[in-house]
Design an enzyme around this catalytic site. Structure first.
Site, short mmCIF file in Angstrom:
data_model
loop_
_atom_site.label_atom_id
_atom_site.label_comp_id
_atom_site.label_asym_id
_atom_site.label_seq_id
_atom_site.Cartn_x
_atom_site.Cartn_y
_atom_site.Cartn_z
N GLN A 102 41.80 0.03 58.79
CA GLN A 102 43.04 -0.05 59.58
C GLN A 102 43.70 1.33 59.59
OE1 GLN A 102 46.71 -1.96 58.20
NE2 GLN A 102 46.70 -3.25 60.03
N TYR A 175 55.63 0.14 62.92
CA TYR A 175 55.17 1.53 62.77
C TYR A 175 55.09 2.21 64.15
CZ TYR A 175 54.35 0.07 57.98
OH TYR A 175 54.52 -0.41 56.70
N ARG A 227 46.44 -4.66 66.14
CA ARG A 227 47.34 -5.63 65.49
C ARG A 227 48.74 -5.52 66.08
NH1 ARG A 227 48.51 -7.35 59.13
NH2 ARG A 227 48.42 -9.53 59.75
N GLY A 318 45.38 -13.28 53.59
CA GLY A 318 45.83 -12.13 52.82
C GLY A 318 46.07 -12.52 51.38
N ARG A 319 47.29 -13.01 51.12
CA ARG A 319 47.68 -13.31 49.74
C ARG A 319 46.71 -14.27 49.05
NH1 ARG A 319 53.47 -15.13 51.36
NH2 ARG A 319 52.31 -15.51 53.28
C1 LIG Z 1 50.50 -6.60 49.17
C2 LIG Z 1 50.46 -6.63 50.68
C3 LIG Z 1 50.15 -5.47 51.38
C4 LIG Z 1 50.06 -5.51 52.78
N1 LIG Z 1 49.66 -4.37 53.44
C5 LIG Z 1 49.44 -4.43 54.78
C6 LIG Z 1 48.83 -3.35 55.47
O1 LIG Z 1 48.45 -2.31 54.90
N2 LIG Z 1 48.65 -3.48 56.82
C7 LIG Z 1 49.01 -4.61 57.50
O2 LIG Z 1 48.82 -4.70 58.72
N3 LIG Z 1 49.57 -5.67 56.86
C8 LIG Z 1 49.76 -5.62 55.53
N4 LIG Z 1 50.23 -6.73 54.86
C9 LIG Z 1 50.46 -7.99 55.62
C10 LIG Z 1 49.21 -8.88 55.54
O3 LIG Z 1 48.10 -8.32 56.23
C11 LIG Z 1 49.47 -10.29 56.15
O4 LIG Z 1 49.87 -10.13 57.49
C12 LIG Z 1 50.55 -11.08 55.43
O5 LIG Z 1 50.40 -11.01 54.01
C13 LIG Z 1 50.55 -12.55 55.88
O6 LIG Z 1 49.29 -13.13 55.62
P1 LIG Z 1 49.07 -14.11 54.34
O7 LIG Z 1 50.08 -15.19 54.47
O8 LIG Z 1 47.65 -14.61 54.47
O9 LIG Z 1 49.28 -13.29 53.12
C14 LIG Z 1 50.35 -6.71 53.47
C15 LIG Z 1 50.68 -7.86 52.76
C16 LIG Z 1 50.73 -7.84 51.38
C17 LIG Z 1 51.04 -9.11 50.63
#
Ligand SMILES: Cc1cc2nc3c(=O)[nH]c(=O)nc-3n(C[C@H](O)[C@H](O)[C@H](O)COP(=O)(O)O)c2cc1C
Length: 395
Positions: A102, A175, A227, A318-319
């Site tokens: 990314q 961003y 995205r 993600g999480r």
């Molecule tokens: C620790 C952490 C770091 C993240 N870093 C990014 C990132 O670098 N780029 C991005 O597009 N989203 C980032 N996100 C957002 C996640 O990609 C995702 O959209 C968000 O956590 C919701 O998905 P989930 O409910 O499956 O966690 C981050 C989320 C978390 C929790």
């Protein structure tokens, strides 16, 4: 055993094949070296989570020094980064998992401390409304805009050299790509701002430059994803209709579109009379044209199925992949009872979560991590912005 559609393969129109439809969403580990080089802790973190998902998207990497958004962020801004990025791509390439880097420029979502004394830049000299102490950026000159577009192309070339299978343009979470598209942050009066079409100019120029870089550098299937965050809550700001129109403009130019949301069931944050999920509304624009990645609080196979049923072709976690690196393997084996949906802070070492990221999860993201020592403070992201969508607490 239950048949899950998300375990079926998917082929992008450029020929890249994903062995299944589960995607690890981009999550910054905050663990890169001071200059953005990959650390062995990061390699270990990705190695632990690869092999199951069809696709792993890395945490975000800056394409220019002026685009660094936070400490410990990956960089792809110079050739020095290629050896570490090569190791990263290799770590993800286990058992057929594909790797996407990314890439972004943070624009005004940074500060002089992170930029070592340099003022942040953006479309216009307007500070973000959150956090309250956001610095006012300097408006980019036309030459500087062209130079950042070239940086996106150079970053793509490096990602190809490092062995990645694609790049994802991080046009979400407020961003620089989003800052150019949003009237909130782009009040330029030249060719790069003003009308809807002019605010599209920068994202489209970046997409074109990245395409060109791919065409020049490789004949293997190399994906270009984009995205987006569906809405902003500031006025003026991006509304759902703007994002849907944006998707219409880019959907034939990219290999996939990836939503950024904290709940796959989210409905409009601005229009309470619109009760359809955002996911289904985007799917109505992308179906049959380009794969859509749905996301947000997916923890169980039932959630993942629901995301596909609502119109997405791919499901990102993600999480949940922080808590459960073996999610795909356990679902495939039918061992659903073994899937962790909570995480003890004491298990984070064992789960190969780097120490800096552990601190980050225990502070900024504590309320959304479903830690076992937190029984009271869970935030439901259904009707709020997602983690990292521009409103996270500052460390
Ligand atoms: C620790 C952490 C770091 C993240 N870093 C990014 C990132 O670098 N780029 C991005 O597009 N989203 C980032 N996100 C957002 C996640 O990609 C995702 O959209 C968000 O956590 C919701 O998905 P989930 O409910 O499956 O966690 C981050 C989320 C978390 C929790």
């Amino acid at each position: 055993m239950t048949h899950y559609q998300f375990l079926e393969p998917l082929t992008f129109k450029n020929g890249l094949i994903l062995k299944n439809r589960i995607v690890m969403s981009p999550m910054t580990t905050m663990t890169s070296f001071y200059n953005g080089m990959v650390t062995s802790d990061e390699i270990h973190y990705y190695q632990t989570r690869a092999a199951g998902p069809g696709l792993v998207i890395t945490g975000v990497a800056n394409v220019s020094a002026s685009g660094k958004g936070f400490e410990g962020e990956l960089s792809v801004a110079s050739d020095d980064m290629i050896p570490g990025l090569t190791q990263l791509a290799q770590a993800i390439h286990q058992n057929g998992t594909k790797a996407i880097l990314q890439i972004f420029h943070a624009g005004r979502k940074t500060n002089q401390q992170i930029l070592r004394g340099t003022q942040p830049v953006s479309a216009s000299a307007i500070a973000a409304s959150y956090p309250a102490d956001s610095e006012t950026p300097r408006a980019l000159s036309v030459e500087e805009i062209q130079s950042i577009i070239a940086d996106f192309a150079a970053a793509t070339q490096r990602a190809i050299t490092a062995g990645f299978d694609g790049v994802e343009l991080h046009g979400a979470n407020t961003y620089l790509l989003q800052q150019f598209f949003s009237e909130n942050s782009n009040q330029r009066t030249d060719a790069w701002g003003g009308s809807f079409e002019k605010r599209l100019h920068f994202p489209l120029a970046v997409i074109n430059a990245v395409h060109q870089a791919i065409e020049n550098a490789t004949s293997r299937p190399f994906a270009l994803g984009y995205r987006i965050s569906p809405e902003e809550i500031e006025t003026p700001g991006i509304r759902l209709a703007d994002s849907l129109a944006f998707v219409d403009q880019i959907k034939t130019k990219v290999d996939y579109i990836h939503l950024s949301m904290g709940s796959y069931q989210r409905t409009s944050l601005n229009d309470q009379t619109n009760n359809q999920t955002l996911l289904s509304q985007f799917a109505a624009h992308t179906k049959g044209v380009v794969p859509l990645i749905g996301i947000g609080a997916v923890t169980t196979p039932t959630d993942a199925q629901a995301v596909l049923a609502d119109g997405a072709e791919l499901v990102a976690l993600g999480r949940e992949l922080l808590r459960e690196p073996q999610w795909v393997q356990k679902v495939t084996a039918g061992d659903l009872g073994a899937i962790r949906t909570q995480m003890s802070p004491l298990d984070m070492d064992e789960l190969a979560i780097p120490s800096v990221m552990q601190t980050y999860l225990r502070t900024s993201f504590y309320q959304v991590m479903n830690f076992t020592d937190d029984s009271t403070n869970q935030v439901n992201y259904q009707n709020t912005l997602a983690p990292m969508e521009g409103f996270e607490k500052k460390l």
